[in-house]
Design a protein around this motif. Structure first.
Motif, PDB file in Angstrom:
ATOM      1  N   SER A 123      -5.278  12.342 -26.220  1.00 46.55           N
ATOM      2  CA  SER A 123      -3.991  12.799 -25.697  1.00 46.55           C
ATOM      3  C   SER A 123      -4.023  12.900 -24.175  1.00 46.55           C
ATOM      4  O   SER A 123      -3.060  12.534 -23.498  1.00 46.55           O
ATOM      5  CB  SER A 123      -3.637  14.149 -26.307  1.00 46.55           C
ATOM      6  OG  SER A 123      -2.444  14.652 -25.760  1.00 46.55           O
ATOM      7  N   LYS A 124      -5.122  13.378 -23.616  1.00 55.68           N
ATOM      8  CA  LYS A 124      -5.257  13.477 -22.164  1.00 55.68           C
ATOM      9  C   LYS A 124      -5.234  12.103 -21.517  1.00 55.68           C
ATOM     10  O   LYS A 124      -4.575  11.880 -20.494  1.00 55.68           O
ATOM     11  CB  LYS A 124      -6.554  14.204 -21.800  1.00 55.68           C
ATOM     12  CG  LYS A 124      -6.524  15.702 -22.066  1.00 55.68           C
ATOM     13  CD  LYS A 124      -7.820  16.344 -21.617  1.00 55.68           C
ATOM     14  CE  LYS A 124      -7.787  17.853 -21.842  1.00 55.68           C
ATOM     15  NZ  LYS A 124      -9.065  18.486 -21.418  1.00 55.68           N
ATOM     16  N   TYR A 125      -5.969  11.166 -22.123  1.00 58.78           N
ATOM     17  CA  TYR A 125      -5.989   9.804 -21.584  1.00 58.78           C
ATOM     18  C   TYR A 125      -4.612   9.173 -21.648  1.00 58.78           C
ATOM     19  O   TYR A 125      -4.192   8.452 -20.735  1.00 58.78           O
ATOM     20  CB  TYR A 125      -7.003   8.947 -22.346  1.00 58.78           C
ATOM     21  CG  TYR A 125      -8.448   9.287 -22.042  1.00 58.78           C
ATOM     22  CD1 TYR A 125      -8.894   9.405 -20.725  1.00 58.78           C
ATOM     23  CD2 TYR A 125      -9.359   9.494 -23.066  1.00 58.78           C
ATOM     24  CE1 TYR A 125     -10.208   9.717 -20.446  1.00 58.78           C
ATOM     25  CE2 TYR A 125     -10.677   9.802 -22.799  1.00 58.78           C
ATOM     26  CZ  TYR A 125     -11.104   9.910 -21.488  1.00 58.78           C
ATOM     27  OH  TYR A 125     -12.411  10.225 -21.210  1.00 58.78           O
ATOM     28  N   LEU A 126      -3.891   9.443 -22.724  1.00 58.80           N
ATOM     29  CA  LEU A 126      -2.544   8.877 -22.877  1.00 58.80           C
ATOM     30  C   LEU A 126      -1.602   9.455 -21.834  1.00 58.80           C
ATOM     31  O   LEU A 126      -0.809   8.710 -21.225  1.00 58.80           O
ATOM     32  CB  LEU A 126      -2.021   9.154 -24.289  1.00 58.80           C
ATOM     33  CG  LEU A 126      -0.611   8.616 -24.594  1.00 58.80           C
ATOM     34  CD1 LEU A 126      -0.564   7.102 -24.435  1.00 58.80           C
ATOM     35  CD2 LEU A 126      -0.178   9.019 -26.007  1.00 58.80           C
ATOM     36  N   ARG A 127      -1.679  10.776 -21.605  1.00 61.22           N
ATOM     37  CA  ARG A 127      -0.826  11.398 -20.587  1.00 61.22           C
ATOM     38  C   ARG A 127      -1.131  10.842 -19.204  1.00 61.22           C
ATOM     39  O   ARG A 127      -0.227  10.585 -18.404  1.00 61.22           O
ATOM     40  CB  ARG A 127      -1.002  12.921 -20.598  1.00 61.22           C
ATOM     41  CG  ARG A 127      -0.368  13.622 -21.794  1.00 61.22           C
ATOM     42  CD  ARG A 127      -0.167  15.103 -21.502  1.00 61.22           C
ATOM     43  NE  ARG A 127      -1.408  15.778 -21.216  1.00 61.22           N
ATOM     44  CZ  ARG A 127      -2.168  16.381 -22.119  1.00 61.22           C
ATOM     45  NH1 ARG A 127      -1.803  16.354 -23.401  1.00 61.22           N
ATOM     46  NH2 ARG A 127      -3.282  16.992 -21.771  1.00 61.22           N
ATOM     47  N   PHE A 128      -2.422  10.668 -18.913  1.00 58.31           N
ATOM     48  CA  PHE A 128      -2.797  10.098 -17.613  1.00 58.31           C
ATOM     49  C   PHE A 128      -2.273   8.670 -17.469  1.00 58.31           C
ATOM     50  O   PHE A 128      -1.740   8.296 -16.414  1.00 58.31           O
ATOM     51  CB  PHE A 128      -4.319  10.102 -17.460  1.00 58.31           C
ATOM     52  CG  PHE A 128      -4.801   9.338 -16.261  1.00 58.31           C
ATOM     53  CD1 PHE A 128      -4.563   9.809 -14.979  1.00 58.31           C
ATOM     54  CD2 PHE A 128      -5.488   8.140 -16.410  1.00 58.31           C
ATOM     55  CE1 PHE A 128      -4.997   9.105 -13.863  1.00 58.31           C
ATOM     56  CE2 PHE A 128      -5.914   7.425 -15.306  1.00 58.31           C
ATOM     57  CZ  PHE A 128      -5.682   7.916 -14.030  1.00 58.31           C
ATOM     58  N   PHE A 129      -2.372   7.888 -18.539  1.00 62.42           N
ATOM     59  CA  PHE A 129      -1.883   6.507 -18.491  1.00 62.42           C
ATOM     60  C   PHE A 129      -0.376   6.466 -18.257  1.00 62.42           C
ATOM     61  O   PHE A 129       0.115   5.668 -17.442  1.00 62.42           O
ATOM     62  CB  PHE A 129      -2.244   5.780 -19.790  1.00 62.42           C
ATOM     63  CG  PHE A 129      -1.713   4.379 -19.856  1.00 62.42           C
ATOM     64  CD1 PHE A 129      -2.316   3.359 -19.133  1.00 62.42           C
ATOM     65  CD2 PHE A 129      -0.608   4.078 -20.638  1.00 62.42           C
ATOM     66  CE1 PHE A 129      -1.827   2.059 -19.190  1.00 62.42           C
ATOM     67  CE2 PHE A 129      -0.114   2.781 -20.701  1.00 62.42           C
ATOM     68  CZ  PHE A 129      -0.728   1.767 -19.971  1.00 62.42           C
ATOM     69  N   LEU A 130       0.349   7.323 -18.950  1.00 68.44           N
ATOM     70  CA  LEU A 130       1.803   7.363 -18.773  1.00 68.44           C
ATOM     71  C   LEU A 130       2.183   7.802 -17.367  1.00 68.44           C
ATOM     72  O   LEU A 130       3.101   7.246 -16.753  1.00 68.44           O
ATOM     73  CB  LEU A 130       2.431   8.296 -19.816  1.00 68.44           C
ATOM     74  CG  LEU A 130       2.353   7.822 -21.274  1.00 68.44           C
ATOM     75  CD1 LEU A 130       2.915   8.880 -22.213  1.00 68.44           C
ATOM     76  CD2 LEU A 130       3.094   6.499 -21.451  1.00 68.44           C
TER      77      LEU A 130
ATOM     78  N   LEU B   5      -2.537   6.344  -8.021  1.00 66.52           N
ATOM     79  CA  LEU B   5      -3.641   7.171  -8.513  1.00 66.52           C
ATOM     80  C   LEU B   5      -3.501   8.607  -8.027  1.00 66.52           C
ATOM     81  O   LEU B   5      -3.787   9.553  -8.777  1.00 66.52           O
ATOM     82  CB  LEU B   5      -4.975   6.586  -8.043  1.00 66.52           C
ATOM     83  CG  LEU B   5      -5.421   5.288  -8.721  1.00 66.52           C
ATOM     84  CD1 LEU B   5      -6.627   4.696  -8.005  1.00 66.52           C
ATOM     85  CD2 LEU B   5      -5.740   5.527 -10.186  1.00 66.52           C
ATOM     86  N   LEU B   6      -3.056   8.766  -6.794  1.00 67.60           N
ATOM     87  CA  LEU B   6      -2.892  10.114  -6.242  1.00 67.60           C
ATOM     88  C   LEU B   6      -1.852  10.917  -7.009  1.00 67.60           C
ATOM     89  O   LEU B   6      -2.062  12.101  -7.321  1.00 67.60           O
ATOM     90  CB  LEU B   6      -2.489  10.004  -4.770  1.00 67.60           C
ATOM     91  CG  LEU B   6      -2.135  11.307  -4.051  1.00 67.60           C
ATOM     92  CD1 LEU B   6      -3.303  12.273  -4.080  1.00 67.60           C
ATOM     93  CD2 LEU B   6      -1.709  11.024  -2.625  1.00 67.60           C
ATOM     94  N   LEU B   7      -0.738  10.295  -7.354  1.00 65.37           N
ATOM     95  CA  LEU B   7       0.323  10.991  -8.080  1.00 65.37           C
ATOM     96  C   LEU B   7      -0.062  11.270  -9.528  1.00 65.37           C
ATOM     97  O   LEU B   7       0.352  12.277 -10.103  1.00 65.37           O
ATOM     98  CB  LEU B   7       1.609  10.162  -8.037  1.00 65.37           C
ATOM     99  CG  LEU B   7       2.296  10.053  -6.672  1.00 65.37           C
ATOM    100  CD1 LEU B   7       3.449   9.065  -6.746  1.00 65.37           C
ATOM    101  CD2 LEU B   7       2.798  11.417  -6.199  1.00 65.37           C
ATOM    102  N   ALA B   8      -0.843  10.374 -10.126  1.00 64.09           N
ATOM    103  CA  ALA B   8      -1.130  10.495 -11.558  1.00 64.09           C
ATOM    104  C   ALA B   8      -2.407  11.257 -11.865  1.00 64.09           C
ATOM    105  O   ALA B   8      -2.593  11.708 -12.999  1.00 64.09           O
ATOM    106  CB  ALA B   8      -1.215   9.093 -12.179  1.00 64.09           C
TER     107      ALA B   8
END
Length: 220
Positions: free
Chosen positions: A7-14, A108-111
């Protein structure tokens, strides 16, 4: 625990996708201004590296190409053995390539997870001079490489210039952009380490920023 990690990886990807779309949109509207700010620096750098160049034209056209016309007051022999002197180089190079480093760094900075607004601002400020340096070792070197095309590649400097141009055009911009972000991020964390926080209660908001209680998020 595995579901939480996914879930964390998915949120970061989005978040990364949204940040990429946002920075790309800003590049579309502000890209021409961004390129024009660098043109005097590029011209100055080329003159310093090659005093024998006389830059007659250096501008951004309507197709977002950096156009240049350079007079080379050098006498020599070209790659076909013909004597050349006072040659003129006129061509264009794609200006939109300059968008790649800032789009990657700021996306990358924003995400990036776990950064406060203040930390993101610090990373942004640290990344600015690094991005400027990245642009200065990109476009001017490519322009010089094109101007020098009629002459044989000589010496270590000439071979390094050709190698660097090939590197930049084959993923080097993307690689340098990631390096710029990592250096900016690491420097902020080393210079301004995060304060040690008190343990989070199970019913308190999760520090990851999800809005859920700690026991229902990272505290599972």
């Amino acid at each position: 625990m595995e579901k939480i990690s996914q879930s964390k990886y998915l949120r970061f990807f989005l978040r990364l996708v949204l940040a990429f779309l946002l920075t790309s949109l800003l590049s579309y509207f502000l890209g021409a201004l961004y390129i024009r700010v660098f043109l005097p620096l590029f011209s100055w750098e080329i003159k310093v590296l090659h005093p024998e160049y006389t830059i007659e034209e250096f501008y951004l056209n309507e197709r977002m190409q950096i156009m240049y016309q350079v007079q080379v007051s050098r006498v020599g022999v070209d790659i076909k053995g013909r004597r050349v002197g006072g040659t003129q180089a006129r061509a264009g190079i794609v200006g939109k390539a300059m968008y790649i480093p800032p789009v990657i760094v700021f996306s990358l900075l924003l995400a990036w997870p776990g950064l406060s607004v203040r930390e993101r601002l610090k990373v942004f400020l640290v990344s600015i001079p690094l991005l400027i340096a990245t642009e200065l070792i990109d476009i001017p070197v490519q322009i010089i490489n094109r101007i020098e095309a009629p002459w044989p590649v000589q010496g270590l400097g000439g071979h390094m210039r050709v190698f660097w141009t090939n590197f930049i055009n084959n993923g080097g911009r993307q690689f340098l952009a990631v390096v710029v972000f990592l250096i900016s991020f690491a420097s902020v964390r080393l210079i301004f380490p995060s304060r040690v926080k008190a343990p989070v209660g199970r019913n308190e908001p999760c520090p990851c920023g999800s809005g859920k209680k700690f026991k229902k998020c990272c505290g599972k």
